[in-house]
Scaffold this motif. Structure first.
Motif, PDB file in Angstrom:
ATOM      1  N   VAL A  78      62.388  28.593  28.534  1.00 23.34           N
ATOM      2  CA  VAL A  78      61.197  28.311  27.722  1.00 23.34           C
ATOM      3  C   VAL A  78      61.517  27.370  26.551  1.00 23.34           C
ATOM      4  O   VAL A  78      60.662  26.598  26.138  1.00 23.34           O
ATOM      5  CB  VAL A  78      60.486  29.582  27.202  1.00 23.34           C
ATOM      6  CG1 VAL A  78      59.887  30.376  28.350  1.00 23.34           C
ATOM      7  CG2 VAL A  78      61.410  30.447  26.375  1.00 23.34           C
ATOM      8  N   HIS A 128      60.978  24.060  27.746  1.00 28.97           N
ATOM      9  CA  HIS A 128      59.610  23.828  28.232  1.00 28.97           C
ATOM     10  C   HIS A 128      59.558  23.666  29.755  1.00 28.97           C
ATOM     11  O   HIS A 128      58.865  22.801  30.271  1.00 28.97           O
ATOM     12  CB  HIS A 128      59.005  22.583  27.564  1.00 28.97           C
ATOM     13  CG  HIS A 128      58.862  22.729  26.089  1.00 28.97           C
ATOM     14  ND1 HIS A 128      57.703  23.154  25.487  1.00 28.97           N
ATOM     15  CD2 HIS A 128      59.741  22.511  25.088  1.00 28.97           C
ATOM     16  CE1 HIS A 128      57.877  23.201  24.176  1.00 28.97           C
ATOM     17  NE2 HIS A 128      59.105  22.812  23.910  1.00 28.97           N
ATOM     18  N   ILE A 160      59.902  28.380  36.621  1.00 32.14           N
ATOM     19  CA  ILE A 160      60.206  29.735  36.137  1.00 32.14           C
ATOM     20  C   ILE A 160      60.035  30.748  37.271  1.00 32.14           C
ATOM     21  O   ILE A 160      60.878  31.625  37.475  1.00 32.14           O
ATOM     22  CB  ILE A 160      59.314  30.094  34.927  1.00 32.14           C
ATOM     23  CG1 ILE A 160      59.769  29.274  33.707  1.00 32.14           C
ATOM     24  CG2 ILE A 160      59.360  31.590  34.618  1.00 32.14           C
ATOM     25  CD1 ILE A 160      58.889  29.401  32.486  1.00 32.14           C
ATOM     26  N   PRO A 218      57.854  25.959  21.610  1.00 31.28           N
ATOM     27  CA  PRO A 218      56.910  26.342  22.658  1.00 31.28           C
ATOM     28  C   PRO A 218      55.707  27.080  22.051  1.00 31.28           C
ATOM     29  O   PRO A 218      55.865  27.832  21.090  1.00 31.28           O
ATOM     30  CB  PRO A 218      57.721  27.264  23.558  1.00 31.28           C
ATOM     31  CG  PRO A 218      58.994  27.545  22.862  1.00 31.28           C
ATOM     32  CD  PRO A 218      59.171  26.562  21.774  1.00 31.28           C
ATOM     33  N   TYR A 274      51.981  29.393  26.099  1.00 32.42           N
ATOM     34  CA  TYR A 274      52.996  29.062  27.101  1.00 32.42           C
ATOM     35  C   TYR A 274      54.013  30.195  27.243  1.00 32.42           C
ATOM     36  O   TYR A 274      54.377  30.584  28.360  1.00 32.42           O
ATOM     37  CB  TYR A 274      53.691  27.748  26.717  1.00 32.42           C
ATOM     38  CG  TYR A 274      54.953  27.470  27.500  1.00 32.42           C
ATOM     39  CD1 TYR A 274      54.897  27.126  28.852  1.00 32.42           C
ATOM     40  CD2 TYR A 274      56.207  27.567  26.891  1.00 32.42           C
ATOM     41  CE1 TYR A 274      56.060  26.892  29.569  1.00 32.42           C
ATOM     42  CE2 TYR A 274      57.366  27.326  27.594  1.00 32.42           C
ATOM     43  CZ  TYR A 274      57.294  26.990  28.938  1.00 32.42           C
ATOM     44  OH  TYR A 274      58.436  26.761  29.637  1.00 32.42           O
ATOM     45  N   LEU A 275      54.454  30.759  26.116  1.00 25.03           N
ATOM     46  CA  LEU A 275      55.433  31.851  26.175  1.00 25.03           C
ATOM     47  C   LEU A 275      54.866  33.053  26.925  1.00 25.03           C
ATOM     48  O   LEU A 275      55.539  33.651  27.764  1.00 25.03           O
ATOM     49  CB  LEU A 275      55.863  32.268  24.762  1.00 25.03           C
ATOM     50  CG  LEU A 275      56.782  31.291  24.017  1.00 25.03           C
ATOM     51  CD1 LEU A 275      57.116  31.830  22.636  1.00 25.03           C
ATOM     52  CD2 LEU A 275      58.057  31.034  24.805  1.00 25.03           C
ATOM     53  N   ALA A 310      54.723  32.277  30.621  1.00 23.96           N
ATOM     54  CA  ALA A 310      56.065  32.316  31.207  1.00 23.96           C
ATOM     55  C   ALA A 310      56.488  33.765  31.444  1.00 23.96           C
ATOM     56  O   ALA A 310      57.014  34.102  32.517  1.00 23.96           O
ATOM     57  CB  ALA A 310      57.067  31.619  30.290  1.00 23.96           C
TER      58      ALA A 310
END
Lengths: 246, 113
Positions: free
Chosen positions: A74, A77, A83, B4, B8-9, B12
């Motif tokens: 992360v 990016h 991922i 980030p 987005y985190l 993910a």
């Protein structure tokens, strides 16, 4: 499918003794995961990620090595697709764990789902070793909650305290290495079969040398294929000699 | 590099969480079928033994060796853990004996090594 058998169980006593030994092993694993969690939390904030990243990954993913990898991905990016693919590669070894994990001993879908969700390497190692005395049902769930809680608590505290965590403390993560070593020695001694252990060790070393980044899945798959081939050969030879057994 | 974003985190983490959970849970749906295969029955007992051994080798090799001191400390601590366990077969003694030795050895101020 229900496997309940209602009969007096002569091995119940030795099973209880065995499972209390497994609980002792589980406590060591809780400690180990807590300390490793601290280390993970520190890494998360060192990479400039927020502390809650450590809390959420340790709570909702619960896969130690993958979480370290994810913290790296992360910050670069990486795309969600990559991922997903990397997660698949790192964690695909769990496919094999279902064969020896007694999820059918839990009552209710929620317990079963939670047990599968929290089927980490440490939980697998604890239940898979020990045959009849294996950990199951409620006791297994308790052990898994303990593993989950220790890892999540360690990660969150590590991320919140950051640099305040003494570096020397991370050395205590060695308890997990020592425990896996001890469990493999125990399975070698209990099964009186040294060959399987030697093959597994050689396969693991070969995988480490040839594919260090995907060592676990390469080693476990190769080991599985070797075992299946050995079994297939043995079965063929066995069928041939059936007549002579009388 | 920019930080980030929160969205987005979260995405993910959600992706990694769903993939991991699927890998752990979905095989249970076909467990019954797989276990009915004769060839699998034969290997079932040996899998945990093999996997735990592989995990042990993995745990040993996954240490980041940044100095000779760490490499030596780990080699000696693993050897002592094995020796203690073969001699006494006391899980707590083997694990804490090995771990204390490791922690002391990695923290010794041996700048010359």
């Amino acid at each position: 499918m229900i496997y309940k058998v209602n009969r007096p169980d002569p091995i119940e006593k030795s099973r209880n003794e065995h499972s209390s030994k497994i609980i002792a092993d589980a406590r060591i694993m809780w400690l180990g995961l807590f300390v490793l969690g601290l280390g993970f939390g520190v890494v998360v904030v060192e990479r400039g990620l927020p502390w809650w990243f450590a809390l959420l990954t340790s709570t909702f993913i619960l896969a130690g090595s993958l979480e370290f990898v994810l913290a790296g991905l992360v910050t670069l990016h990486s795309s969600l697709i990559s991922i997903a693919v990397i997660t698949l590669l790192v964690n695909s070894r769990h496919i094999f764990y279902s064969l020896s994990f007694p999820i059918e001993t839990h009552e209710g879908t929620i317990a079963k789902a939670y047990s599968a969700f929290s089927m980490v390497d440490e939980a697998y190692a604890l239940v898979a070793i020990g045959g009849e005395g294996r950990l199951r049902g409620r006791q297994l769930i308790k052990v898994q909650v303990g593993l989950h809680g220790s890892w999540a608590a360690g990660a969150t505290i590590g991320a919140l305290l950051g640099d305040l965590i003494p570096k020397s403390l991370t050395g205590f993560g060695f308890v997990l290495t020592a425990l896996f070593v001890v469990l493999s020695i125990d399975s070698a001694l209990d099964s009186k079969d040294l060959t399987t252990g030697v093959i597994a060790t050689l396969v693991a070393i070969a995988a480490f040398v040839l594919a260090p980044n995907s060592m676990l899945i390469v080693a476990i798959t190769s080991f599985f294929i070797l075992l299946i081939s050995k079994e297939a050969v043995r079965e063929r030879l066995g069928n041939r000699s059936v007549g002579s057994k009388g | 590099m920019t930080k980030p974003t929160v969205t987005y985190l979260i995405e993910a983490i959600a992706v990694a969480s769903m993939v991991t959970f699927s890998l752990r849970a979905l095989p249970f749906l076909i467990k019954g079928f797989v276990l009915r295969q004769r060839v699998v029955l034969g290997v079932r007992a040996a899998m945990p033994y093999g996997i735990v051994t592989i995990l042990a080798v993995y745990a040993i090799t996954s240490t980041k060796v940044t100095s000779v001191q760490i490499a030596l400390a780990e080699t000696i601590a693993v050897a002592v853990t094995i020796a203690l366990h073969l001699l006494r077969r006391n899980v707590l003694l083997s694990i804490f004996g090995g771990t204390l030795l490791y922690v002391v050895a990695v923290n010794l101020p041996l700048s010359r090594l």
